[in-house]
Each structure stands twice: as C-alpha cells, then as structure tokens.
Write an enzyme that holds these catalytic residues in place. Structure first.
Site, PDB file in Angstrom:
ATOM      1  N   ASP A   1     -34.004 -29.414   7.730  1.00 58.07           N
ATOM      2  CA  ASP A   1     -35.051 -28.696   8.456  1.00 58.07           C
ATOM      3  C   ASP A   1     -34.382 -27.762   9.474  1.00 58.07           C
ATOM      4  O   ASP A   1     -33.485 -28.159  10.210  1.00 58.07           O
ATOM      5  CB  ASP A   1     -35.976 -29.690   9.166  1.00 58.07           C
ATOM      6  CG  ASP A   1     -37.272 -29.036   9.639  1.00 58.07           C
ATOM      7  OD1 ASP A   1     -38.338 -29.472   9.192  1.00 58.07           O
ATOM      8  OD2 ASP A   1     -37.200 -28.105  10.471  1.00 58.07           O
ATOM      9  N   ILE A   2     -34.836 -26.517   9.520  1.00 62.09           N
ATOM     10  CA  ILE A   2     -34.208 -25.497  10.360  1.00 62.09           C
ATOM     11  C   ILE A   2     -34.552 -25.683  11.839  1.00 62.09           C
ATOM     12  O   ILE A   2     -33.861 -25.150  12.719  1.00 62.09           O
ATOM     13  CB  ILE A   2     -34.609 -24.080   9.873  1.00 62.09           C
ATOM     14  CG1 ILE A   2     -33.581 -23.044  10.269  1.00 62.09           C
ATOM     15  CG2 ILE A   2     -35.997 -23.698  10.345  1.00 62.09           C
ATOM     16  CD1 ILE A   2     -32.277 -23.163   9.566  1.00 62.09           C
TER      17      ILE A   2
ATOM     18  N   GLU B   1     -47.691 -26.382   8.554  1.00 60.94           N
ATOM     19  CA  GLU B   1     -46.998 -25.089   8.684  1.00 60.94           C
ATOM     20  C   GLU B   1     -46.683 -24.479   7.318  1.00 60.94           C
ATOM     21  O   GLU B   1     -46.862 -23.279   7.130  1.00 60.94           O
ATOM     22  CB  GLU B   1     -45.708 -25.295   9.493  1.00 60.94           C
ATOM     23  CG  GLU B   1     -44.935 -24.037   9.785  1.00 60.94           C
ATOM     24  CD  GLU B   1     -43.632 -24.340  10.533  1.00 60.94           C
ATOM     25  OE1 GLU B   1     -43.611 -25.249  11.389  1.00 60.94           O
ATOM     26  OE2 GLU B   1     -42.628 -23.676  10.229  1.00 60.94           O
TER      27      GLU B   1
ATOM     28  N   HIS C   1     -43.833 -31.393   1.224  1.00 59.71           N
ATOM     29  CA  HIS C   1     -42.478 -31.762   1.649  1.00 59.71           C
ATOM     30  C   HIS C   1     -42.536 -33.051   2.453  1.00 59.71           C
ATOM     31  O   HIS C   1     -43.450 -33.270   3.235  1.00 59.71           O
ATOM     32  CB  HIS C   1     -41.810 -30.654   2.467  1.00 59.71           C
ATOM     33  CG  HIS C   1     -42.652 -30.121   3.586  1.00 59.71           C
ATOM     34  ND1 HIS C   1     -43.691 -29.241   3.376  1.00 59.71           N
ATOM     35  CD2 HIS C   1     -42.623 -30.346   4.925  1.00 59.71           C
ATOM     36  CE1 HIS C   1     -44.250 -28.941   4.535  1.00 59.71           C
ATOM     37  NE2 HIS C   1     -43.631 -29.601   5.491  1.00 59.71           N
TER      38      HIS C   1
ATOM     39  N   HIS D   1     -40.686 -35.163   5.318  1.00 55.59           N
ATOM     40  CA  HIS D   1     -39.716 -35.118   6.414  1.00 55.59           C
ATOM     41  C   HIS D   1     -38.982 -36.452   6.453  1.00 55.59           C
ATOM     42  O   HIS D   1     -39.628 -37.509   6.546  1.00 55.59           O
ATOM     43  CB  HIS D   1     -40.422 -34.941   7.762  1.00 55.59           C
ATOM     44  CG  HIS D   1     -41.104 -33.629   7.973  1.00 55.59           C
ATOM     45  ND1 HIS D   1     -40.521 -32.587   8.668  1.00 55.59           N
ATOM     46  CD2 HIS D   1     -42.333 -33.189   7.610  1.00 55.59           C
ATOM     47  CE1 HIS D   1     -41.379 -31.560   8.725  1.00 55.59           C
ATOM     48  NE2 HIS D   1     -42.482 -31.903   8.092  1.00 55.59           N
TER      49      HIS D   1
END
Ligand code: AMP
Length: 129
Positions: A29-30, A88, A93, A95
C-alpha cells in the site's frame, strides 16, 4: 475504465510488487498504516468483495494467507490484521496490516516511508514467499 489496481496489475502504473499468481496480485500500500501494509487484489476487476463468486473469494483468502505468512516473518508484529474496505478504490482488495494493538488497524494513522524503505520491506517480504 480500468481501475487503478488493474493498471498496476498490467504494469501500466508502477507498484512495489510482492507476489502474483494466475488470478491474484499483491503489492505494498502506497499510504501504509504500518511497515509491510500490503494489498491483495483479484486480477478480475470486481467492485465489492461479497460480489466475488465463491471460488474467487476463497482463492483470494488462500492467496492472502500465503502473503500474510510472509509479512509475519518479515515484520516484527504480534499478528497480521486483515481488513476489506474499498471506499477509495472500487476494485476488491484485502488489506494485510502488521499490528500490535487494535489501534494499528485504524486508517487514521499513517506512516511515511522513503522509496528505499518501500523497496527494502518489499524485498524482505518477497524473500519469505
Ligand atoms: P480503500 O479502497 O478504502 O480500501 O483504500 C484503498 C487503498 O489503496 C488505500 O490504502 C490507498 O493507500 C491504496 N492505494 C491507492 N492507490 C495506490 C497505489 N497506486 N499503489 C498502492 N496503493 C494504493
């Protein structure tokens, strides 16, 4: 239009890739909650997790398990937490977040990493896959 995660999977947008197989893709994750925060994504673009068919959902969990075990070896933490949000990015996805307290699952507190730090933890997690 392709989601940002589809563009990452195709290589159109760069990522700190951890692992992929035929159907799933994992990358850092960025904007991480913690060092090693990783996203596991089905290559097939579906918005909401519970709209995945049974095979895709169970496959995502089995893929995430493999990645989570590697994160647990790479990062000092009590356990690897799992969360699915999707507010978002409308492409399913999971996490995977290294945690020591319940608060570590909060998306209100973020850490800043340099590119070198991203690369270092990416390589460390990859080495345990
Ligand atoms: P959510 O859809 O609410 O589960 O959050 C989407 C997550 O994707 C956030 O944690 C973002 O930091 C992450 N994210 C968005 N764009 C990228 C990207 N280009 N590379 C890696 N992670 C991303």
């Amino acid at each position: 239009m392709a989601s940002i995660f589809t563009k990452i999977i195709s290589g159109e947008i760069p990522s700190f890739k951890i692992y992929e197989d035929e159907n799933y893709f994992a990358f850092l994750d960025i904007n991480p909650n913690a060092l090693g925060h990783t996203l596991c994504v089905p290559k097939k673009e579906v918005d909401q997790v519970f709209d995945l068919d049974d095979d895709a959902l169970s496959g995502l969990m089995i893929f995430s398990k493999k990645v989570a075990h590697a994160i647990k070896k790479a990062v000092v933490c009590k356990r690897v937490g799992i969360s699915v949000i999707g507010l978002e990015v409308p492409h399913v996805h999971v996490h995977l977040i290294p945690i020591n307290t319940m608060g570590d699952m909060s998306f209100d507190s973020k850490i800043q990493l340099t590119k070198d730090q991203f690369v270092e933890i990416m390589n460390k997690i990859k080495s345990y896959i």
